[in-house]
Design a protein around this motif. Structure first.
Motif, PDB file in Angstrom:
ATOM      1  N   GLU A  61     -56.986  38.216  26.114  1.00  7.33           N
ATOM      2  CA  GLU A  61     -57.046  39.574  26.636  1.00  7.33           C
ATOM      3  C   GLU A  61     -56.189  39.713  27.889  1.00  7.33           C
ATOM      4  OE1 GLU A  61     -60.351  42.928  27.936  1.00  7.33           O
ATOM      5  OE2 GLU A  61     -60.972  40.853  27.707  1.00  7.33           O
ATOM      6  N   HIS A  62     -55.448  40.828  27.945  1.00  6.15           N
ATOM      7  CA  HIS A  62     -54.641  41.177  29.111  1.00  6.15           C
ATOM      8  C   HIS A  62     -55.070  42.580  29.532  1.00  6.15           C
ATOM      9  CE1 HIS A  62     -51.966  37.860  27.892  1.00  6.15           C
ATOM     10  NE2 HIS A  62     -52.140  38.340  26.678  1.00  6.15           N
ATOM     11  N   ARG A  63     -55.692  42.707  30.678  1.00  6.96           N
ATOM     12  CA  ARG A  63     -56.161  44.016  31.155  1.00  6.96           C
ATOM     13  C   ARG A  63     -55.015  44.713  31.876  1.00  6.96           C
ATOM     14  NH1 ARG A  63     -61.543  45.175  31.119  1.00  6.96           N
ATOM     15  NH2 ARG A  63     -62.792  43.579  30.128  1.00  6.96           N
ATOM     16  N   MET A  64     -54.167  45.337  31.060  1.00  9.27           N
ATOM     17  CA  MET A  64     -52.980  46.017  31.579  1.00  9.27           C
ATOM     18  C   MET A  64     -52.424  46.924  30.508  1.00  9.27           C
ATOM     19  SD  MET A  64     -50.379  42.716  31.424  1.00  9.27           S
ATOM     20  CE  MET A  64     -51.496  41.714  32.406  1.00  9.27           C
ATOM     21  N   THR A  65     -51.508  47.779  30.913  1.00  6.11           N
ATOM     22  CA  THR A  65     -50.834  48.657  29.963  1.00  6.11           C
ATOM     23  C   THR A  65     -49.804  47.870  29.172  1.00  6.11           C
ATOM     24  OG1 THR A  65     -49.079  49.233  31.524  1.00  6.11           O
ATOM     25  CG2 THR A  65     -51.076  50.625  31.547  1.00  6.11           C
ATOM     26  N   PHE A  66     -49.315  48.470  28.096  1.00  7.85           N
ATOM     27  CA  PHE A  66     -48.256  47.839  27.332  1.00  7.85           C
ATOM     28  C   PHE A  66     -47.011  47.650  28.199  1.00  7.85           C
ATOM     29  CE2 PHE A  66     -44.332  48.194  24.877  1.00  7.85           C
ATOM     30  CZ  PHE A  66     -44.445  47.047  24.100  1.00  7.85           C
ATOM     31  N   ALA A  67     -46.678  48.644  29.008  1.00  6.02           N
ATOM     32  CA  ALA A  67     -45.481  48.546  29.849  1.00  6.02           C
ATOM     33  C   ALA A  67     -45.586  47.366  30.811  1.00  6.02           C
ATOM     34  CB  ALA A  67     -45.255  49.843  30.613  1.00  6.02           C
ATOM     35  N   GLU A  68     -46.756  47.168  31.404  1.00  4.84           N
ATOM     36  CA  GLU A  68     -46.929  46.010  32.295  1.00  4.84           C
ATOM     37  C   GLU A  68     -46.850  44.718  31.496  1.00  4.84           C
ATOM     38  OE1 GLU A  68     -50.008  44.012  35.556  1.00  4.84           O
ATOM     39  OE2 GLU A  68     -50.493  45.978  34.700  1.00  4.84           O
ATOM     40  N   TRP A  69     -47.485  44.701  30.328  1.00  8.85           N
ATOM     41  CA  TRP A  69     -47.437  43.505  29.479  1.00  8.85           C
ATOM     42  C   TRP A  69     -45.985  43.148  29.147  1.00  8.85           C
ATOM     43  CZ3 TRP A  69     -45.476  42.344  24.741  1.00  8.85           C
ATOM     44  CH2 TRP A  69     -45.894  41.146  24.163  1.00  8.85           C
ATOM     45  N   LEU A  70     -45.187  44.145  28.726  1.00  8.79           N
ATOM     46  CA  LEU A  70     -43.790  43.895  28.376  1.00  8.79           C
ATOM     47  C   LEU A  70     -42.989  43.444  29.597  1.00  8.79           C
ATOM     48  CD1 LEU A  70     -41.495  43.883  26.326  1.00  8.79           C
ATOM     49  CD2 LEU A  70     -41.246  46.348  26.695  1.00  8.79           C
ATOM     50  N   TYR A  71     -43.221  44.073  30.723  1.00 12.12           N
ATOM     51  CA  TYR A  71     -42.526  43.693  31.953  1.00 12.12           C
ATOM     52  C   TYR A  71     -42.807  42.229  32.288  1.00 12.12           C
ATOM     53  CZ  TYR A  71     -41.026  43.668  36.791  1.00 12.12           C
ATOM     54  OH  TYR A  71     -40.408  43.355  37.978  1.00 12.12           O
ATOM     55  N   ARG A  72     -44.065  41.846  32.216  1.00 10.29           N
ATOM     56  CA  ARG A  72     -44.437  40.458  32.528  1.00 10.29           C
ATOM     57  C   ARG A  72     -43.890  39.476  31.483  1.00 10.29           C
ATOM     58  NH1 ARG A  72     -48.593  39.836  36.352  1.00 10.29           N
ATOM     59  NH2 ARG A  72     -49.292  41.827  37.221  1.00 10.29           N
ATOM     60  N   TYR A  73     -43.866  39.889  30.216  1.00 11.86           N
ATOM     61  CA  TYR A  73     -43.251  39.054  29.170  1.00 11.86           C
ATOM     62  C   TYR A  73     -41.782  38.794  29.505  1.00 11.86           C
ATOM     63  CZ  TYR A  73     -41.097  37.794  24.732  1.00 11.86           C
ATOM     64  OH  TYR A  73     -40.352  37.158  23.755  1.00 11.86           O
ATOM     65  N   LEU A  74     -41.066  39.839  29.870  1.00  7.23           N
ATOM     66  CA  LEU A  74     -39.646  39.704  30.204  1.00  7.23           C
ATOM     67  C   LEU A  74     -39.430  38.856  31.456  1.00  7.23           C
ATOM     68  CD1 LEU A  74     -38.519  43.369  29.479  1.00  7.23           C
ATOM     69  CD2 LEU A  74     -38.078  41.329  28.069  1.00  7.23           C
ATOM     70  N   ALA A  75     -40.446  38.823  32.344  1.00  7.71           N
ATOM     71  CA  ALA A  75     -40.361  38.011  33.560  1.00  7.71           C
ATOM     72  C   ALA A  75     -40.725  36.549  33.298  1.00  7.71           C
ATOM     73  CB  ALA A  75     -41.276  38.595  34.632  1.00  7.71           C
ATOM     74  N   GLY A  76     -41.128  36.227  32.056  1.00 10.75           N
ATOM     75  CA  GLY A  76     -41.427  34.848  31.696  1.00 10.75           C
ATOM     76  C   GLY A  76     -42.860  34.422  31.896  1.00 10.75           C
ATOM     77  N   GLU A  77     -43.774  35.377  32.030  1.00 12.37           N
ATOM     78  CA  GLU A  77     -45.185  35.025  32.165  1.00 12.37           C
ATOM     79  C   GLU A  77     -45.787  34.699  30.795  1.00 12.37           C
ATOM     80  OE1 GLU A  77     -47.556  37.571  34.661  1.00 12.37           O
ATOM     81  OE2 GLU A  77     -45.832  38.026  35.940  1.00 12.37           O
ATOM     82  N   GLU A  78     -46.949  34.062  30.797  1.00 15.54           N
ATOM     83  CA  GLU A  78     -47.637  33.662  29.570  1.00 15.54           C
ATOM     84  C   GLU A  78     -48.332  34.878  28.960  1.00 15.54           C
ATOM     85  OE1 GLU A  78     -50.232  30.604  30.990  1.00 15.54           O
ATOM     86  OE2 GLU A  78     -48.604  29.160  31.185  1.00 15.54           O
ATOM     87  N   MET A  79     -47.635  35.599  28.104  1.00 14.44           N
ATOM     88  CA  MET A  79     -48.169  36.850  27.589  1.00 14.44           C
ATOM     89  C   MET A  79     -48.629  36.775  26.128  1.00 14.44           C
ATOM     90  SD  MET A  79     -48.153  38.301  30.394  1.00 14.44           S
ATOM     91  CE  MET A  79     -48.979  39.770  29.862  1.00 14.44           C
ATOM     92  N   PHE A  80     -48.411  35.658  25.470  1.00 10.69           N
ATOM     93  CA  PHE A  80     -48.945  35.504  24.119  1.00 10.69           C
ATOM     94  C   PHE A  80     -50.074  34.496  24.082  1.00 10.69           C
ATOM     95  CE2 PHE A  80     -44.952  37.539  22.730  1.00 10.69           C
ATOM     96  CZ  PHE A  80     -45.500  38.516  21.926  1.00 10.69           C
TER      97      PHE A  80
END
Length: 190
Positions: free
Chosen positions: A136-155
């Protein structure tokens, strides 16, 4: 759009393509899947979809006649309904009460929109690489995508992707025989 991450993500991705500008396909899609999709998701998909990001992440668009988002969502829901989660309280997929797939990678990773409203907090659930666990990620899709692009563990924990330099975007086909085109987002620091 009030989500600050929409603009931050667009700053990273660069100029919007707006391939399907002026379309009216979100409402029929939402009626077909019996779920409301968040505005930040629709804004980013409208701006860039259909696209593959950094060679892995797929973002489909509902107006794409070649492979509409509705088709992908329906097929993905069916695939996940067939998964044996090994739990008595297995996750639901599709409809108002179930998870709605919103993005995937070519490595078997998926992001889902959580149903309902959890006190106004948007939620994304993800799973990766054939693991039967949802994160679970308590955030919007835009924040999730931003963090994915920044290299965070989003999957899934321990799996991250960061590609230094500008984000690489590649168009997905909108008709048989389409050739893909590549372009790059804004330069960014490592």
């Amino acid at each position: 759009m009030t989500d600050r991450y929409v603009q931050a993500t667009m700053d990273v991705l660069g100029a919007a393509r707006d391939v399907f500008s002026g379309h009216d396909t979100w409402r029929p899609l939402e009626e077909a899947i019996d779920a409301q999709l968040p505005d930040d998701y629709k804004a980013l998909i409208d701006a860039y979809g259909p696209v593959q990001v950094n060679g892995h992440l797929y973002l489909e668009h509902p107006a794409n006649p070649f492979y509409p988002l509705r088709t992908w969502i329906s097929e993905t829901i069916e695939d996940f309904r067939d998964v044996d989660w090994g739990e008595e309280d297995s996750p639901q997929f599709g409809g108002k009460a179930g998870l709605i797939p919103i993005a995937s990678t070519d490595r078997g990773e998926y992001a889902f929109l959580a149903p309902g409203n959890d006190g106004g907090q948007s939620r994304i659930f993800s799973c990766g690489r054939d693991e039967p666990d949802l994160y679970e990620h308590r955030m919007t899709f835009a924040e999730w995508l931003y963090r994915y692009l920044a290299g965070e563990e989003m999957f899934s924990p321990g799996h991250r992707d960061f590609y230094p330099g500008p984000v690489r975007l590649e168009s997905l086909p909108t008709a048989a025989g389409d050739r893909s085109s590549k372009w790059y987002g804004q330069e960014r620091s490592t």
